[in-house]
Structures are given as C-alpha cells and as structure tokens.
Design an enzyme around this catalytic site. Structure first.
Site, mmCIF file in Angstrom:
data_model
loop_
_atom_site.group_PDB
_atom_site.id
_atom_site.type_symbol
_atom_site.label_atom_id
_atom_site.label_comp_id
_atom_site.label_asym_id
_atom_site.label_seq_id
_atom_site.Cartn_x
_atom_site.Cartn_y
_atom_site.Cartn_z
ATOM 1 N N ILE A 186 0.824 -1.212 0.000
ATOM 2 C CA ILE A 186 0.000 0.000 0.000
ATOM 3 C C ILE A 186 0.857 1.261 0.000
ATOM 4 O O ILE A 186 2.028 1.236 0.361
ATOM 5 C CB ILE A 186 -0.967 0.025 1.213
ATOM 6 C CG1 ILE A 186 -0.199 -0.090 2.531
ATOM 7 C CG2 ILE A 186 -2.006 -1.061 1.086
ATOM 8 C CD1 ILE A 186 -1.086 0.093 3.754
ATOM 9 N N GLU A 187 0.225 2.365 -0.403
ATOM 10 C CA GLU A 187 0.887 3.674 -0.516
ATOM 11 C C GLU A 187 2.076 3.626 -1.473
ATOM 12 O O GLU A 187 3.028 4.394 -1.335
ATOM 13 C CB GLU A 187 1.345 4.189 0.863
ATOM 14 C CG GLU A 187 0.274 4.206 1.930
ATOM 15 C CD GLU A 187 -0.808 5.239 1.690
ATOM 16 O OE1 GLU A 187 -0.741 5.942 0.672
ATOM 17 O OE2 GLU A 187 -1.724 5.317 2.514
ATOM 18 N N GLY A 188 2.031 2.717 -2.436
ATOM 19 C CA GLY A 188 3.123 2.549 -3.386
ATOM 20 C C GLY A 188 3.936 1.319 -3.039
ATOM 21 O O GLY A 188 4.534 1.253 -1.952
#
Length: 491
Positions: free
Chosen positions: A303-305
């Site tokens: 998540i978040e990249g």
C-alpha cells in the site's frame, strides 16, 4: 498502531489521505469552513483513487466526470477499488477524468479531485473486500452512478488531481513509518519477554548467539526506523522543502525493515509465534498476537506505493537534474542553435560537478562522539560514490536506463540506507547530548550503521557485474512455459 494495525489504517485513511489533508493544503476557505468541522463531530472520510484496472498508473483511470450543460455540476461515473473507509465514509475525495484541455495544440488529459458526499446519491457499496490481515478495516469496491457534484466541490481546480494525489500520498507515506515502527516495537517486546523466559539446552534462548544476533539487529533497526520516522515528520511539519523523496525513502526503508522484524519475531517465538493469540489465551498462555501482526504487516510493502514502485519513483527523482540537462540537448523540440547552447552549458556544469564527486566527503559535524565519526565519513564518501554511479549508469544506458530496474533498485537501496544512517546518527547524537551518561543510543546507531555499511558495499559490488541478464532470461523462459514440467505434479 503497535497493537492494532487496522486502527492505524483506519485513522490514516481518514485524516492522512482522506478529505482533511488535501482540503487543508489545496482547499478554498469556503470548503474548509464547510467540511472540516464535520470531521470533528464524527464524519468519516476516504480517498478514492485506485480502480479495478488501474493501480500505480493513475493517469490511465477510467472514472469520468462530465460537466452539466449549465456548467454548475459534474456527473461522475465509474468504479473505485480498495477504497479504505469507503464502505462507511460519508465524505470522500474522488479522482476522476474531466474533459481534456488543448495545450500547445494537443489534448492534455485532466484528472480532477472532487469532494463527494454520500448524501448526494448514486454512491454504491458494491463489495466489502476481505484480506489476509487488517480484518478490522472497511475497505471495498465503490461504484459511482451519475453522482451529481457541484463545481464548488472541486479541490485545487480542474486538472490538479494528480498533483493533489501525489502531495496527499506524501503524508500518507509518512504515516507508514510511524505505524510499522509501532508494530515492530510490539514484536520486539514479545521477543525480549520470551527470550528471557524460555530455556533451551540449559540457557535462556536469549543467551544463544543465533537468537541474540536477531534481537540485536531488531533493536538497532527499530531505533533507525524511529529516527527516520521522526526526522521525516519534522521535515514535513516545517513545510520548508519538498519532501517527496524523503517520504518515499522513509516508507520504503521502514516497511521493508519492519517485515524482517516481524518475520524474526515469529521465528524466535516458534510455534507460539505461529499460533493465534486467541488460541494461546485459551490454553492459559500470554496472548501475544504476533501471528496477527505478521498477517497485518504483509500489506505494508504494497500500500501507498509498492516497494518496486517506490524504487522507481526514488530513482526518477534522483535522476531529475541529469534528465533535465540531457533533454535540453537531445530533446526533439529543442532547436538546433538552442541545442548547441545547452550542450556547452551542460558541459560547463559537468566539468565542475563530476570531478567534485571524487573529492573527500563533507566534514564531520562538531560534537559527534568518536565511535560514530567513521559512519559520518562513510556517508559523505559513499553519497558521492552513489552520485558517480548514477551518472555512469545514465551515460551507459541512456534512454534504456528505466528498464534496468535491478540496477536502479541497487542504487536506491544504497541511497535509502545512507538516508537511514544519517537519521539514526543525527538522533543518536541529539539523545546523547541530552543525557551524556547514557550511551544506549550511540550503541544502537553504531550497530545499525555497521550493518548498513555491509549492505551498501554488497549493493555497490553488484551494480555493473552481476547475473541480472541471466535472471531475466530464466524468468521469461518460465513465462513462456519452458519449465512447465515443474508444475506437472500438483493437484
């Protein structure tokens, strides 16, 4: 965050990437007055960016927002996937494509950020997603069916959606280091207790080198993780510099380190690490939820990249100066005479810049304890070595460099470790100055840096002489079915 990752994700999705953050940074005064008070009275927010067929490349999103004939509203249609808090949120930021604008004679895609209220109608909860971990979050697939949104609900103006998304994700990425550091501390606490209690072969297991080395690495790494989190957060709070690079490195370094710590905690606790807290409690043992922490932690490098996307993003940011210089010379839109002028400008720049990368590193700051001085010097020298190798890679591979993802990953790993070392050393010096009688922080920073230096040397040694081509060849052979016989005996 140390005990319940679901709570951390819930809060992060609500205030770090949900409506409050982009509204504070990009919203109008009217928007702030209208929406921010609602979050103090119980409203829940979400951030809707990802789509079923669009992950790390938001420029390809298919959710559309078409203006009404009177120009007072937009009608949103489309789907958003893995929208955390989306199932319960009553206010959310929704990214959608708005009509393209003509720039320099060519259409340019516009992605716009809208504040969408569930009360507007047309927001459908299609499915609540279930995951390996994070069982407590409300994450799902949302469908927007002719949702009518007033133009006053556009954040930052039409076409500013990607900028808002990337800026917002900086804040979201900074919540990750804090959250995973908390979870790592929980694991360390469980391991220390167990290692002081459990006796094997006549000694507490913490006395055995195999376990002790893991505990030492976990402890020093957590100190570095917390240092990275605190320093990156201070930089964000000061609002004096663009922290895209630091936020990405902080997210990458801490989430990958945390996964190793969680894995180590399960390994040291053995069967009691693999057993659920509920089961442990039912048979009278202390219910350490290490198994749940592992399931929850697996998402952190996604998540978040993802870690892979973070490495590409960091590499692009690091190469930005060189790319601008090179494109000013070889860019297709650059006129011949301007190209000649830019060439001489670039030559003059690199005639000074490149030799400097072979000069000794920066001087050690005053007040640094002697045991840490070599680490400061190592950072200075290897930061310049990293700059040289990045430049060499660009000269060798030129436009093909982006495809050399293993090479870029190694360079980014070096940069991330140097950043983590800097943070750990700076915090250790500060803590020692506050309490000179306690050298605990110096010990932890020293050990972390010694281990990081080993990793950095290994990354440098494999930059240009490696097996990357052979590895890639085997992968392609597997995809094409050459090794299909390996799969023949499974049911």
């Amino acid at each position: 965050a140390s005990y319940c990752a679901s709570t951390a994700v819930y809060l992060s999705a609500h205030q770090s990437i949900g409506v409050p953050q982009p509204l504070i940074v990009f919203g109008t005064e009217e928007q702030k007055q209208k929406f921010l008070p609602r979050f103090a009275t119980g409203s829940i927010s979400a951030f809707a960016l990802t789509e079923p067929d669009v992950g790390s490349d938001p420029a390809k999103m298919t959710t559309k927002a078409e203006p009404t004939p009177d120009g007072k509203h937009f009608i949103i249609n489309g789907e958003k996937l893995w929208c955390t808090n989306g199932i319960r949120a009553d206010i959310m930021v929704v990214m959608a494509q708005t009509p393209a604008k003509i720039v320099h004679g060519k259409p340019r895609q516009q992605i716009t950020a809208f504040i969408v209220e569930r009360s507007m109608g047309g927001v459908e909860n299609v499915h609540r997603c279930e995951f390996m971990g994070l069982k407590g979050i409300q994450n799902g697939l949302l469908r927007f069916n002719n949702v009518k949104v007033p133009v006053e609900n556009i954040i930052g103006g039409e076409g500013q959606g990607l900028k808002i998304a990337l800026t917002t994700l900086n804040t979201g990425r900074l919540t990750m280091p804090a959250a995973v550091t908390g979870a790592s501390k929980y694991c360390l606490q469980s391991v220390i207790e167990w290692s002081n209690e459990r006796v094997q072969w006549g000694s507490k297991i913490g006395k055995h080198e195999a376990v002790a080395s893991k505990i030492a690495a976990m402890t020093s790494t957590i100190f570095a993780m917390e240092s990275v989190s605190e320093i990156a957060s201070v930089m964000a709070d000061k609002k004096e510099t663009d922290i895209r690079l630091e936020a990405a490195m902080a997210k990458l370094a801490t989430t990958e380190a945390s996964w190793k710590i969680v894995d180590g905690a399960v390994q040291i606790r053995g069967g009691r690490g693999y057993e659920t807290a509920r089961s442990l409690k039912a048979r009278g043992e202390k219910p350490w939820a290490v198994e749940r922490v592992m399931r929850d932690a697996r998402i952190n490098t996604i998540i978040e990249g993802t870690s892979q996307i973070m490495r590409l993003f960091i590499a692009r940011e690091a190469m930005d100066m060189h790319v601008r210089n090179i494109m000013s010379v070889i860019g297709p839109r650059v006129s011949f005479f301007k190209r000649i002028g830019n060439f001489f400008k670039a030559f003059a720049f690199y005639a000074v810049w490149y030799p400097k990368q072979y000069l000794p590193g920066s001087t050690v700051p005053e007040g640094v304890p002697s045991r840490l001085m070599t680490h400061f010097k190592f950072i200075g020298c290897n930061a310049k070595k990293l700059a040289r190798h990045l430049f060499h890679a660009m000269m060798i591979y030129q436009t093909n460099l982006e495809g050399k993802q293993h090479l870029l990953a190694k360079l980014v790993n070096v940069g991330t470790d140097l950043f983590s070392m800097s943070c750990a050393l700076s915090r250790a010096v500060y803590l020692h100055q506050q309490n000179p009688s306690d050298d605990g922080a110096l010990e932890l920073a020293d050990l972390f840096c010694l281990q990081a230096r080993g990793r950095i040397r290994k990354q440098f040694s494999g930059l240009f002489f490696n097996r990357d081509k052979f590895v890639y060849k085997v992968a392609q052979n597997a995809l094409e079915g050459k090794y299909r016989w390996l799969e023949s005996d499974i049911f």
